[in-house]
Scaffold this active site. Structure first.
Site, PDB file in Angstrom:
ATOM      1  N   SER A 144       2.020  21.247  50.002  1.00  0.00           N
ATOM      2  CA  SER A 144       1.115  20.171  49.584  1.00  0.00           C
ATOM      3  C   SER A 144       1.304  19.763  48.130  1.00  0.00           C
ATOM      4  O   SER A 144       0.579  18.907  47.634  1.00  0.00           O
ATOM      5  CB  SER A 144      -0.336  20.610  49.812  1.00  0.00           C
ATOM      6  OG  SER A 144      -0.577  21.851  49.178  1.00  0.00           O
ATOM      7  N   ASN A 190      -8.094  30.446  47.849  1.00  0.00           N
ATOM      8  CA  ASN A 190      -9.219  29.840  48.577  1.00  0.00           C
ATOM      9  C   ASN A 190     -10.393  29.490  47.657  1.00  0.00           C
ATOM     10  O   ASN A 190     -10.974  28.405  47.772  1.00  0.00           O
ATOM     11  CB  ASN A 190      -9.676  30.762  49.707  1.00  0.00           C
ATOM     12  CG  ASN A 190      -8.568  30.997  50.720  1.00  0.00           C
ATOM     13  OD1 ASN A 190      -7.534  30.319  50.666  1.00  0.00           O
ATOM     14  ND2 ASN A 190      -8.765  31.936  51.626  1.00  0.00           N
ATOM     15  N   THR A 205     -30.416 -16.506  57.116  1.00  0.00           N
ATOM     16  CA  THR A 205     -30.530 -15.416  58.096  1.00  0.00           C
ATOM     17  C   THR A 205     -29.755 -15.908  59.311  1.00  0.00           C
ATOM     18  O   THR A 205     -29.744 -17.117  59.595  1.00  0.00           O
ATOM     19  CB  THR A 205     -31.995 -15.102  58.490  1.00  0.00           C
ATOM     20  OG1 THR A 205     -32.527 -16.227  59.178  1.00  0.00           O
ATOM     21  CG2 THR A 205     -32.864 -14.782  57.286  1.00  0.00           C
ATOM     22  N   HIS A 206     -29.084 -15.001  59.978  1.00  0.00           N
ATOM     23  CA  HIS A 206     -28.197 -15.365  61.101  1.00  0.00           C
ATOM     24  C   HIS A 206     -27.140 -16.383  60.666  1.00  0.00           C
ATOM     25  O   HIS A 206     -26.634 -17.137  61.488  1.00  0.00           O
ATOM     26  CB  HIS A 206     -28.997 -15.937  62.285  1.00  0.00           C
ATOM     27  CG  HIS A 206     -30.188 -15.117  62.651  1.00  0.00           C
ATOM     28  ND1 HIS A 206     -30.158 -14.126  63.582  1.00  0.00           N
ATOM     29  CD2 HIS A 206     -31.464 -15.133  62.174  1.00  0.00           C
ATOM     30  CE1 HIS A 206     -31.356 -13.567  63.693  1.00  0.00           C
ATOM     31  NE2 HIS A 206     -32.169 -14.148  62.840  1.00  0.00           N
ATOM     32  N   ASN A 237      -6.157 -19.294  48.483  1.00  0.00           N
ATOM     33  CA  ASN A 237      -6.806 -18.301  49.345  1.00  0.00           C
ATOM     34  C   ASN A 237      -7.487 -17.199  48.541  1.00  0.00           C
ATOM     35  O   ASN A 237      -7.014 -16.810  47.479  1.00  0.00           O
ATOM     36  CB  ASN A 237      -5.765 -17.677  50.277  1.00  0.00           C
ATOM     37  CG  ASN A 237      -5.142 -18.702  51.211  1.00  0.00           C
ATOM     38  OD1 ASN A 237      -5.806 -19.672  51.608  1.00  0.00           O
ATOM     39  ND2 ASN A 237      -3.878 -18.526  51.534  1.00  0.00           N
ATOM     40  N   GLU A 248     -10.651 -10.817  50.490  1.00  0.00           N
ATOM     41  CA  GLU A 248     -10.298 -10.349  51.837  1.00  0.00           C
ATOM     42  C   GLU A 248      -9.847  -8.889  51.801  1.00  0.00           C
ATOM     43  O   GLU A 248     -10.144  -8.104  52.704  1.00  0.00           O
ATOM     44  CB  GLU A 248      -9.211 -11.247  52.435  1.00  0.00           C
ATOM     45  CG  GLU A 248      -9.761 -12.639  52.771  1.00  0.00           C
ATOM     46  CD  GLU A 248      -8.671 -13.691  52.843  1.00  0.00           C
ATOM     47  OE1 GLU A 248      -7.575 -13.401  53.352  1.00  0.00           O
ATOM     48  OE2 GLU A 248      -8.918 -14.822  52.374  1.00  0.00           O
ATOM     49  N   TYR A 274     -11.942  30.187  55.271  1.00  0.00           N
ATOM     50  CA  TYR A 274     -10.909  29.190  54.992  1.00  0.00           C
ATOM     51  C   TYR A 274      -9.949  29.055  56.169  1.00  0.00           C
ATOM     52  O   TYR A 274      -9.570  30.043  56.809  1.00  0.00           O
ATOM     53  CB  TYR A 274     -10.114  29.570  53.730  1.00  0.00           C
ATOM     54  CG  TYR A 274      -8.984  28.597  53.450  1.00  0.00           C
ATOM     55  CD1 TYR A 274      -9.223  27.407  52.770  1.00  0.00           C
ATOM     56  CD2 TYR A 274      -7.691  28.833  53.921  1.00  0.00           C
ATOM     57  CE1 TYR A 274      -8.201  26.484  52.558  1.00  0.00           C
ATOM     58  CE2 TYR A 274      -6.667  27.916  53.714  1.00  0.00           C
ATOM     59  CZ  TYR A 274      -6.935  26.741  53.028  1.00  0.00           C
ATOM     60  OH  TYR A 274      -5.927  25.827  52.825  1.00  0.00           O
ATOM     61  N   GLN A 292      -6.691  21.801  54.080  1.00  0.00           N
ATOM     62  CA  GLN A 292      -5.776  21.159  53.142  1.00  0.00           C
ATOM     63  C   GLN A 292      -5.732  19.634  53.379  1.00  0.00           C
ATOM     64  O   GLN A 292      -5.354  18.877  52.490  1.00  0.00           O
ATOM     65  CB  GLN A 292      -4.377  21.771  53.300  1.00  0.00           C
ATOM     66  CG  GLN A 292      -3.345  21.206  52.367  1.00  0.00           C
ATOM     67  CD  GLN A 292      -2.093  22.060  52.332  1.00  0.00           C
ATOM     68  OE1 GLN A 292      -2.056  23.098  51.698  1.00  0.00           O
ATOM     69  NE2 GLN A 292      -1.051  21.630  53.040  1.00  0.00           N
ATOM     70  N   LYS A 342      -7.448  16.777  50.969  1.00  0.00           N
ATOM     71  CA  LYS A 342      -6.967  16.222  49.693  1.00  0.00           C
ATOM     72  C   LYS A 342      -6.580  14.755  49.792  1.00  0.00           C
ATOM     73  O   LYS A 342      -7.104  13.918  49.061  1.00  0.00           O
ATOM     74  CB  LYS A 342      -5.749  16.988  49.159  1.00  0.00           C
ATOM     75  CG  LYS A 342      -5.889  18.462  49.049  1.00  0.00           C
ATOM     76  CD  LYS A 342      -6.912  18.876  48.050  1.00  0.00           C
ATOM     77  CE  LYS A 342      -7.079  20.378  48.068  1.00  0.00           C
ATOM     78  NZ  LYS A 342      -7.115  20.980  49.420  1.00  0.00           N
TER      79      LYS A 342
HETATM   80  N1  ARG Z   1      -3.126  24.140  49.415  1.00  0.00           N
HETATM   81  C1  ARG Z   1      -4.208  24.850  49.980  1.00  0.00           C
HETATM   82  C2  ARG Z   1      -5.360  23.906  50.370  1.00  0.00           C
HETATM   83  O1  ARG Z   1      -5.417  22.839  49.885  1.00  0.00           O
HETATM   84  C3  ARG Z   1      -4.710  25.877  49.019  1.00  0.00           C
HETATM   85  C4  ARG Z   1      -5.382  27.047  49.635  1.00  0.00           C
HETATM   86  C5  ARG Z   1      -4.404  27.840  50.421  1.00  0.00           C
HETATM   87  N2  ARG Z   1      -4.923  29.085  50.832  1.00  0.00           N
HETATM   88  C6  ARG Z   1      -4.291  29.771  51.776  1.00  0.00           C
HETATM   89  N3  ARG Z   1      -4.749  30.923  52.065  1.00  0.00           N
HETATM   90  N4  ARG Z   1      -3.290  29.282  52.422  1.00  0.00           N
HETATM   91  O2  ARG Z   1      -6.207  24.221  51.160  1.00  0.00           O
END
Ligand code: ARG
Length: 464
Positions: free
Chosen positions: A26, A114, A159-160, A289, A294, A321, A326, A329
């Site tokens: 990630s 975590n 209205t409407h 436009n 839009e 967790y 993940q 994000k």
């Molecule tokens: N990149 C992970 C996330 O966003 C970080 C936490 C990962 N923890 C693990 N035990 N794999 O969730």
């Protein structure tokens, strides 16, 4: 063999499959948490030293190494390029170890990615909530400015999407001001729950070291600490709070956009947008436009999508967790980016828009928008409202038939519907008296709207 920056190679005999790494890693997006994660890591190192877990020298080396990384990252736009680290947390730890050696290998004592990711993400969300709040406020100022540029102007209220009653244009502007004020309140409320520190929750069970969590929280500007480690590492309610609050921001922006798209059309002709926020047609030379509006309307969908995506991702997850999380994000990043660019674009559009006062006023005097005023006049003379409604309805039907407005009918013509009518009716049916009558708090009388505008200005000044 473990790859560089990998945190868990010991138990493995094989390195990650390339496709798995691409799927799992990630860093390419969670690098946006870099500053937040380094800040939290600095405080964690200080906490470890205070707890007697690492030496003062080790703490100093870690803190110096991390601060150097903050500096380097701010100088280099390609800082993360070429790294094979799994995520931003492994990246930071791996880089620290590369630069300061063994002391760096002690940073992760008593913590887990975590609680780390939860802490860094909360810091990031808190920062972005503050940024969004400022942008909403800037849009509110733009709306107040638009109202002030056309302080006497009147538009038809609908209205409407049928002409209903006349309203001050400033009243329309302030309607959006109110919606945005509620958005700010919702974000402020979300911020309270975001600003609680999960660090010290470990992987799920808590940390095994005597860390002063409260002290770390204070240093990082958190208002408190989480009370349950299982919850702390698996709670992403704060991301949903953010997405939900931003969803309503987008609802409001899309409604503002739709009103203006209509008002800009030749059919309405009330508003002219600046050329600087409009686009042309590749084929039709005459076109101008309202693309900006839009897009404001269209981009709402992706934020709603993220909101629902987050709920769906969290639903049914077992404690604590799970890697599913993940996925929070990119949803949060795009939510925040979309809300912010939309707020900025909306403010620019409003700051450069013009109300065509004559056209709007003209529309507000056509289409029987004063029918309710005639009924109200009858009520004030003792006629039950339901009777007045019926009577005026008949008068409107007659007027439509004659191709006239109510105020174009003579007193004698009106008398056929209500014999008690007198000459004062012409005045009572005027646009100005229709507006002036709505003088209760929250109404559109020019006096009330003037006061509301002053209050809006005061509100903006009060929290600046
Ligand atoms: N990149 C992970 C996330 O966003 C970080 C936490 C990962 N923890 C693990 N035990 N794999 O969730």
């Amino acid at each position: 063999m473990s790859k560089s920056g990998q945190l868990w190679g010991g138990r493995f005999t094989e390195g990650p499959n390339e496709t798995f790494a691409e799927f799992n890693d990630s860093l390419r997006f969670d690098k946006r948490l870099f500053v937040a994660d380094v800040s939290a890591s600095i405080e964690w190192a200080i906490g470890l030293e205070k707890a007697g877990v690492i030496s003062t020298k080790e703490r100093n080396d870690i803190v110096a190494g991390l601060k150097q990384m903050l500096e380097d990252e701010s100088q280099h736009s390609h800082y993360f390029d070429g790294s094979t680290a799994e995520d931003v947390h492994s990246f930071i730890e791996g880089k620290l170890i590369d630069s300061i050696g063994d002391a760096g290998r002690k940073l992760h004592t008593g913590r887990s990615r975590n609680d780390q990711v939860a802490a860094a993400f909360r810091l990031w969300v808190r920062y972005e909530i503050d940024a969004i709040d400022m942008q909403i406020k800037a849009l509110q100022s733009a709306l107040v400015g638009f109202a002030q540029r056309h302080a006497e102007a009147v538009i038809p209220g609908y209205t409407h999407l049928q002409r209903a009653q006349p309203v001050m244009f400033a009243h329309w502007c302030l309607a959006y001001f109110e919606m945005l004020q509620r958005d700010r309140e919702r974000l402020a409320d979300a911020r309270k729950r975001v600003n609680i520190m999960p660090l010290g929750s470990g992987a799920l069970a808590g940390t095994g070291f005597p860390i002063d969590r409260e002290a770390i929280a204070k240093e990082l500007g958190f208002d408190g600490i989480t009370r349950n480690s299982l919850d702390a590492v698996s709670d992403r309610d704060f991301v949903v709070d953010l997405a939900a609050a931003c969803s309503l921001v987008m609802v409001h922006l899309s409604r503002l956009a739709e009103d203006l798209i209509l008002y800009c059309s030749a059919e309405f002709g009330f508003v002219t947008l600046s050329d600087s926020v409009s686009s042309g047609s590749s084929l039709m030379p005459q076109k101008k436009n309202s693309d900006a509006l839009e897009l404001l309307r269209g981009k709402a969908g992706r934020v709603f999508g993220h909101n629902l995506g987050l709920l769906t991702m969290l639903k049914g997850l077992p404690l604590a967790y799970n890697k599913d999380m993940q996925e929070d994000k990119e949803a949060a990043f795009d939510t925040v980016d979309t809300a912010q660019i939309c707020l900025r674009a909306a403010a620019i559009v409003i700051e450069n828009a013009t109300l065509n006062e004559a056209a709007a006023r003209d529309a507000a005097t056509k289409g029987y928008l004063n029918a309710t005023d005639l009924a109200d006049l009858m009520v004030k003379k003792g006629v039950p409202f339901r009777t007045a409604h019926e009577t005026v309805g008949k008068a409107v039907l007659h007027a439509i038939d004659q191709g006239k407005e109510l105020h174009e009918m003579t007193v004698d013509e009106l008398k056929a519907f209500w014999p008690d009518i007198d000459d004062s009716v012409a005045e009572r049916l005027s646009l100005d008296s229709s507006l002036a009558a709505k003088s209760a708090i929250g109404g559109t009388s020019p006096d009330r709207v003037g006061m509301a505008l002053a209050e809006a200005n005061m509100q903006l000044e009060a929290d600046s």
